[in-house]
Write an enzyme that holds these catalytic residues in place. Structure first.
Site, PDB file in Angstrom:
ATOM      1  N   ARG A  75       6.963   1.016  13.508  1.00  0.00           N
ATOM      2  CA  ARG A  75       7.444   0.492  11.994  1.00  0.00           C
ATOM      3  C   ARG A  75       8.603  -0.490  12.451  1.00  0.00           C
ATOM      4  NH1 ARG A  75       5.419   3.778   7.863  1.00  0.00           N
ATOM      5  NH2 ARG A  75       5.079   5.675   8.812  1.00  0.00           N
ATOM      6  N   ARG A  85      12.837   4.788  12.325  1.00  0.00           N
ATOM      7  CA  ARG A  85      11.671   5.408  12.305  1.00  0.00           C
ATOM      8  C   ARG A  85      10.742   5.272  13.374  1.00  0.00           C
ATOM      9  NH1 ARG A  85       9.276   5.155   6.332  1.00  0.00           N
ATOM     10  NH2 ARG A  85       7.967   6.911   7.222  1.00  0.00           N
ATOM     11  N   HIS A  88      13.068  -2.432   1.823  1.00  0.00           N
ATOM     12  CA  HIS A  88      12.404  -1.194   2.196  1.00  0.00           C
ATOM     13  C   HIS A  88      13.226   0.033   1.833  1.00  0.00           C
ATOM     14  CE1 HIS A  88       9.172  -3.105   4.396  1.00  0.00           C
ATOM     15  NE2 HIS A  88      10.158  -3.723   5.175  1.00  0.00           N
ATOM     16  N   ASP A 144       2.052 -15.679   6.907  1.00  0.00           N
ATOM     17  CA  ASP A 144       1.585 -17.052   6.778  1.00  0.00           C
ATOM     18  C   ASP A 144       1.614 -17.538   5.431  1.00  0.00           C
ATOM     19  OD1 ASP A 144       0.961 -17.367   9.406  1.00  0.00           O
ATOM     20  OD2 ASP A 144      -0.931 -17.106   9.215  1.00  0.00           O
ATOM     21  N   HIS A 155       4.415  -4.458   9.085  1.00  0.00           N
ATOM     22  CA  HIS A 155       4.213  -4.289  10.476  1.00  0.00           C
ATOM     23  C   HIS A 155       3.023  -4.625  11.027  1.00  0.00           C
ATOM     24  CE1 HIS A 155       7.436  -1.763   9.055  1.00  0.00           C
ATOM     25  NE2 HIS A 155       6.561  -0.764   8.702  1.00  0.00           N
ATOM     26  N   GLU A 206      13.352  -9.043   1.622  1.00  0.00           N
ATOM     27  CA  GLU A 206      12.328  -8.125   1.730  1.00  0.00           C
ATOM     28  C   GLU A 206      13.241  -6.643   1.510  1.00  0.00           C
ATOM     29  OE1 GLU A 206      12.333  -7.664   6.239  1.00  0.00           O
ATOM     30  OE2 GLU A 206      10.638  -6.474   6.110  1.00  0.00           O
ATOM     31  N   ARG A 209       4.856  12.306  -3.239  1.00  0.00           N
ATOM     32  CA  ARG A 209       4.868  12.982  -1.847  1.00  0.00           C
ATOM     33  C   ARG A 209       5.965  12.434  -0.921  1.00  0.00           C
ATOM     34  NH1 ARG A 209      -0.328  12.916   1.204  1.00  0.00           N
ATOM     35  NH2 ARG A 209       0.885  14.015   2.565  1.00  0.00           N
ATOM     36  N   TYR A 229      11.108   9.043   0.797  1.00  0.00           N
ATOM     37  CA  TYR A 229      11.290   7.975  -0.314  1.00  0.00           C
ATOM     38  C   TYR A 229      11.972   8.382  -1.373  1.00  0.00           C
ATOM     39  CZ  TYR A 229       7.751   6.000   3.000  1.00  0.00           C
ATOM     40  OH  TYR A 229       7.136   5.662   4.220  1.00  0.00           O
ATOM     41  N   ASN A 234       8.166  -5.607  -0.993  1.00  0.00           N
ATOM     42  CA  ASN A 234       8.104  -4.425  -0.031  1.00  0.00           C
ATOM     43  C   ASN A 234       6.630  -4.389   0.341  1.00  0.00           C
ATOM     44  OD1 ASN A 234       8.032  -2.102   1.201  1.00  0.00           O
ATOM     45  ND2 ASN A 234       9.127  -0.821  -0.621  1.00  0.00           N
ATOM     46  N   ALA A 252       3.276  -0.894   4.885  1.00  0.00           N
ATOM     47  CA  ALA A 252       2.916  -0.681   6.168  1.00  0.00           C
ATOM     48  C   ALA A 252       2.475  -2.119   6.657  1.00  0.00           C
ATOM     49  CB  ALA A 252       1.651   0.218   6.224  1.00  0.00           C
ATOM     50  N   PRO A 265       0.689  -1.056  -0.192  1.00  0.00           N
ATOM     51  CA  PRO A 265       0.009  -0.022  -0.098  1.00  0.00           C
ATOM     52  C   PRO A 265       0.729   1.378   0.065  1.00  0.00           C
ATOM     53  CG  PRO A 265       0.074  -0.981   2.048  1.00  0.00           C
ATOM     54  CD  PRO A 265       0.610  -1.957   1.367  1.00  0.00           C
ATOM     55  N   ASN A 266       0.487   2.030  -0.889  1.00  0.00           N
ATOM     56  CA  ASN A 266       0.708   3.595  -0.827  1.00  0.00           C
ATOM     57  C   ASN A 266       2.085   3.626  -1.753  1.00  0.00           C
ATOM     58  OD1 ASN A 266      -1.184   5.146   0.601  1.00  0.00           O
ATOM     59  ND2 ASN A 266      -0.674   4.073   2.592  1.00  0.00           N
ATOM     60  N   SER A 301      13.073   3.055   2.971  1.00  0.00           N
ATOM     61  CA  SER A 301      13.548   3.685   4.233  1.00  0.00           C
ATOM     62  C   SER A 301      13.862   2.696   4.994  1.00  0.00           C
ATOM     63  CB  SER A 301      12.367   4.692   4.767  1.00  0.00           C
ATOM     64  OG  SER A 301      11.280   3.633   5.299  1.00  0.00           O
TER      65      SER A 301
END
Ligand code: CA2
Length: 154
Positions: free
Chosen positions: A118, A114, A107, A94, A87, A105, A25, A30, A81, A84, A17-18, A109
């Site tokens: 997170r 942070r 990320h 699963d 977390h 994995e 933004r 990022y 990635n 959110a 998401p996002n 950032s």
């Protein structure tokens, strides 16, 4: 006469998401690259490494779970990635238990630097490598890691 078909090894890159808002933004966190640009960079890197790239993004947890479930047998590795959901999502944790391929994995950032919410990752314990805080270059490093694994196995 039989003709042999050599399939190019494929890597699935999933974004949560996002991440569709990248470059739009919060560039101080990022960076400036858009997700479309990250996709192009991954495809270029994939070409150099002889890997086919399947690059996707969704804002929906269940869609990520379904994509992870369906990945089995079709890819040599998964770059994830989960945004959110990293977390929060036991469902993604699963699904990763059953995926039967190396997971990296990523990320952009460094979540550990942070907010405290997170700091825990439900992905990390099932990933053979976590690349954090490297900006979008983290995706390229993840591809290099999987490319090395393919090369070492052949
Ligand atoms: O650093 C990462 O890659 C994250 O996975 C990004 C997630 C965040 O929830 C994780 O803790 C760390 C957020 C996705 C991007 O969200 C944006 C929001 C506004 C503008 C641009 C991106």
């Amino acid at each position: 006469m039989f003709s042999r078909v050599f399939l190019q090894p494929a890597v699935l890159i999933l974004n949560g998401p996002n991440l569709n808002m990248l470059g739009v933004r919060e560039p101080h966190i990022y960076g400036k690259a858009t997700l479309a640009e990250v996709r192009s960079m991954c495809c270029e890197k994939g070409r150099a490494l002889g890997l086919r790239i399947d690059f996707r993004q969704t804002n929906h947890e269940g869609t990520l779970v379904t994509w992870i479930q369906r990945a089995r047998g079709s890819y040599i590795g998964l770059i994830l990635n989960a945004g959110a959901y990293t977390h929060t999502s036991i469902a993604i944790h699963d699904a990763l238990k059953m995926v039967e391929m190396p997971v990296v994995e990523v990320h952009i950032s460094d979540p550990s630097r942070r907010e405290p919410f997170r700091h825990h990752s439900y992905v990390a314990s099932l990933a053979e490598k976590s690349i954090v805080g490297q900006g979008v270059d983290g995706y390229m490093q993840a591809l290099e890691h999987l490319g090395r694994a393919v090369h070492d196995a052949s």
